[in-house]
Design an enzyme around this catalytic site. Structure first.
Site, PDB file in Angstrom:
ATOM      1  N   GLY A  21       0.811  -1.200   0.063  1.00  0.00           N
ATOM      2  CA  GLY A  21      -0.209   0.183   0.052  1.00  0.00           C
ATOM      3  C   GLY A  21       0.876   1.304   0.437  1.00  0.00           C
ATOM      4  CE1 TYR A  22       0.169   8.409   1.239  1.00  0.00           C
ATOM      5  CE2 TYR A  22       1.506   8.370  -0.806  1.00  0.00           C
ATOM      6  CZ  TYR A  22       1.445   8.492   0.704  1.00  0.00           C
ATOM      7  OH  TYR A  22       1.102  10.094   0.233  1.00  0.00           O
ATOM      8  CG  ASN A  62      -5.803  -8.240   0.980  1.00  0.00           C
ATOM      9  OD1 ASN A  62      -5.483  -6.850  -0.030  1.00  0.00           O
ATOM     10  ND2 ASN A  62      -7.207  -8.457   1.442  1.00  0.00           N
ATOM     11  CG  ASN A 122      -7.212   0.189  -0.946  1.00  0.00           C
ATOM     12  OD1 ASN A 122      -7.449   0.904  -2.424  1.00  0.00           O
ATOM     13  ND2 ASN A 122      -7.414   1.548  -0.023  1.00  0.00           N
ATOM     14  CG  LEU A 163      -3.995  -9.302   7.567  1.00  0.00           C
ATOM     15  CD1 LEU A 163      -4.080  -8.287   8.145  1.00  0.00           C
ATOM     16  CD2 LEU A 163      -2.526 -10.100   7.982  1.00  0.00           C
ATOM     17  CB  SER A 205      -5.669   6.952  11.505  1.00  0.00           C
ATOM     18  OG  SER A 205      -6.524   8.147  11.935  1.00  0.00           O
ATOM     19  CE1 TYR A 214      -9.958   6.193   9.702  1.00  0.00           C
ATOM     20  CE2 TYR A 214      -9.460   3.659   8.180  1.00  0.00           C
ATOM     21  CZ  TYR A 214      -8.694   4.852   9.019  1.00  0.00           C
ATOM     22  OH  TYR A 214      -7.435   5.261   9.101  1.00  0.00           O
ATOM     23  CE  LYS A 222      -6.628   2.672  10.019  1.00  0.00           C
ATOM     24  NZ  LYS A 222      -5.386   1.348  11.027  1.00  0.00           N
ATOM     25  CG  ASN A 267      -4.585  14.796   7.312  1.00  0.00           C
ATOM     26  OD1 ASN A 267      -4.258  15.155   8.550  1.00  0.00           O
ATOM     27  ND2 ASN A 267      -5.102  15.217   6.606  1.00  0.00           N
ATOM     28  CG  LEU A 290      -6.822  18.784  -0.594  1.00  0.00           C
ATOM     29  CD1 LEU A 290      -7.733  19.089  -1.537  1.00  0.00           C
ATOM     30  CD2 LEU A 290      -6.375  19.757   0.597  1.00  0.00           C
ATOM     31  CG  ASP A 301     -14.217  17.196   6.544  1.00  0.00           C
ATOM     32  OD1 ASP A 301     -14.184  16.092   6.356  1.00  0.00           O
ATOM     33  OD2 ASP A 301     -14.297  17.719   4.971  1.00  0.00           O
TER      34      ASP A 301
END
Ligand code: WQD
Length: 344
Positions: free
Chosen positions: A10-11, A32, A35, A65, A130, A154, A158, A184, A205, A300
């Protein structure tokens, strides 16, 4: 160290795996690809080979997992000394629409991982958490002992995982758990070879701005300019993914030498507005980016930025890269890979 990295394609995972390899660790990635793309790890291996002039020790296993048997066989084969756990779904909006998908993947997947680790005597863990666990923090900058409150499934996954890990450490003090609360994450490795590649319309963003800059999207939609902030747009603590990756290397060393449960904020400690980030990106890509001011996005918060003194004190870590480095590095990745990993 032999380190198993879940979600390593991932990223943030791919950027961290690269730094682990360059630092000489033996890395096993479990992903997996729900994403992410295996291409990211191919590029990570190429970059690590070039940066180490050697043969980086990278093993990749395509495993979910929740496949306890496959995970068990892998642990028996790899015998990791520590685990960095990135794998998890992370789209706030999707989690509201499909909560059970998020609880099964993020919570049950984590419990399967923890049970496997226990069975194999692996009790050093760094967990990708996060700043979302702070909700709309009353005090800024946000410190690690601030109250936690979440407003979407979500964020709840966490927070739940942080609490599951607290209970685990309470029950078995041999565990050593490091919780990293990202603010972020943005940007890309300076090579431009790896970067953020969200599937579909970006929720966040920075990748949205990047896709406008490269011509994939018409204009940046600014979600509200009537917030109580200097220019009326949302303020966040953007942190370069390379700084974030460095924080993981410090944290995995820390958990290997200590025991217990400890959380650290990974941010810059500085707030940047939506319009300021767009202006920085315009400088990076060399043109003014089209902007629409639209309504606020439900849920937000106006402003969030980190108190980063604990990570500086205890991990010897601090973010070094500027907002302009974040946008320049993001643009180098996005302009070289307009469709992300798909077109290569
Ligand atoms: C940043 C700012 C928006 C998109 C989210 C998750 C959090 C974490 C990081 C995983 C806000 C504004 C955004 C757009 C905009 N993810 N914005 N136009 O909401 O701070 O945090 O990502 O851990 O859990 O909640 O990040 O990038 O979505 O928004 O104006 O197209 O940009 O209002 O002020 P956020 P974001």
């Amino acid at each position: 160290m032999r380190i198993l990295v879940t979600g390593g394609a991932g990223y943030i995972g791919s950027h961290t795996v690269l730094q682990l390899l360059v630092a000489g660790h033996d890395v096993c990635v479990v992903d997996n690809y729900s994403n992410s793309s295996p291409k990211a790890l191919e590029r990570v291996y190429e970059l690590a080979s070039a940066e180490t002039a050697g043969d980086p020790s990278l093993h990749v296993a395509e495993i979910d997992l929740n496949d306890a048997d496959a995970l068990d066989l892998l642990f028996a084969d790899v015998t990791p000394e520590a685990v960095i756990h990135f794998a998890g779904f992370k789209a706030v909006g999707e989690s509201v629409a499909e909560p059970l998908k998020y609880y099964r993947n993020n919570i049950v997947g984590t419990i399967t991982l923890l049970e496997t680790m226990s069975r194999h005597g692996v009790k050093n863990l760094v967990f990708s958490s996060s700043a979302t666990v702070y909700g709309d923090a009353k005090e800024l900058p946000v410190a690690e002992d601030a109250p936690r409150s979440v407003t979407n499934p979500y964020g709840r996954t966490k927070l739940m995982i942080e609490e599951i890990l607290e209970d685990l450490v309470q029950a078995d003090p041999e565990w050593s758990v490091g919780i990293l609360r990202y603010f972020n994450p943005v940007g890309a490795h300076p090579s431009g070879q790896i970067g953020e590649d969200p599937q579909g319309i970006p929720n966040n963003l920075m990748p949205f701005i990047a896709q406008v800059a490269v011509g994939r999207r018409e204009a940046v939609n600014v979600f509200g300019n009537d917030y109580p902030t200097p220019d009326g747009t949302g303020v966040r603590d953007y942190i370069h993914v390379e700084d974030l990756a460095e924080g993981h290397l410090q944290a995995v060393d820390y958990v290997a030498k200590n025991s217990g449960w400890r959380a650290w904020n990974l941010g810059t400690g500085k707030g940047v507005s939506v319009l300021e980030l767009i202006a920085s990106y315009s400088r990076a890509c060399g043109r003014e980016l089209p902007v629409n001011i639209t309504d606020r996005r439900p849920g937000d918060i106006a402003e969030s930025y980190a108190d980063v003194s604990r990570a500086e004190r205890e991990l010897g870590w601090e973010a070094k890269r500027s907002v302009d480095e974040m946008t320049v590095d993001s643009w180098r990745w996005q302009s070289a890979n307009p469709q992300g990993y798909r077109e290569s």
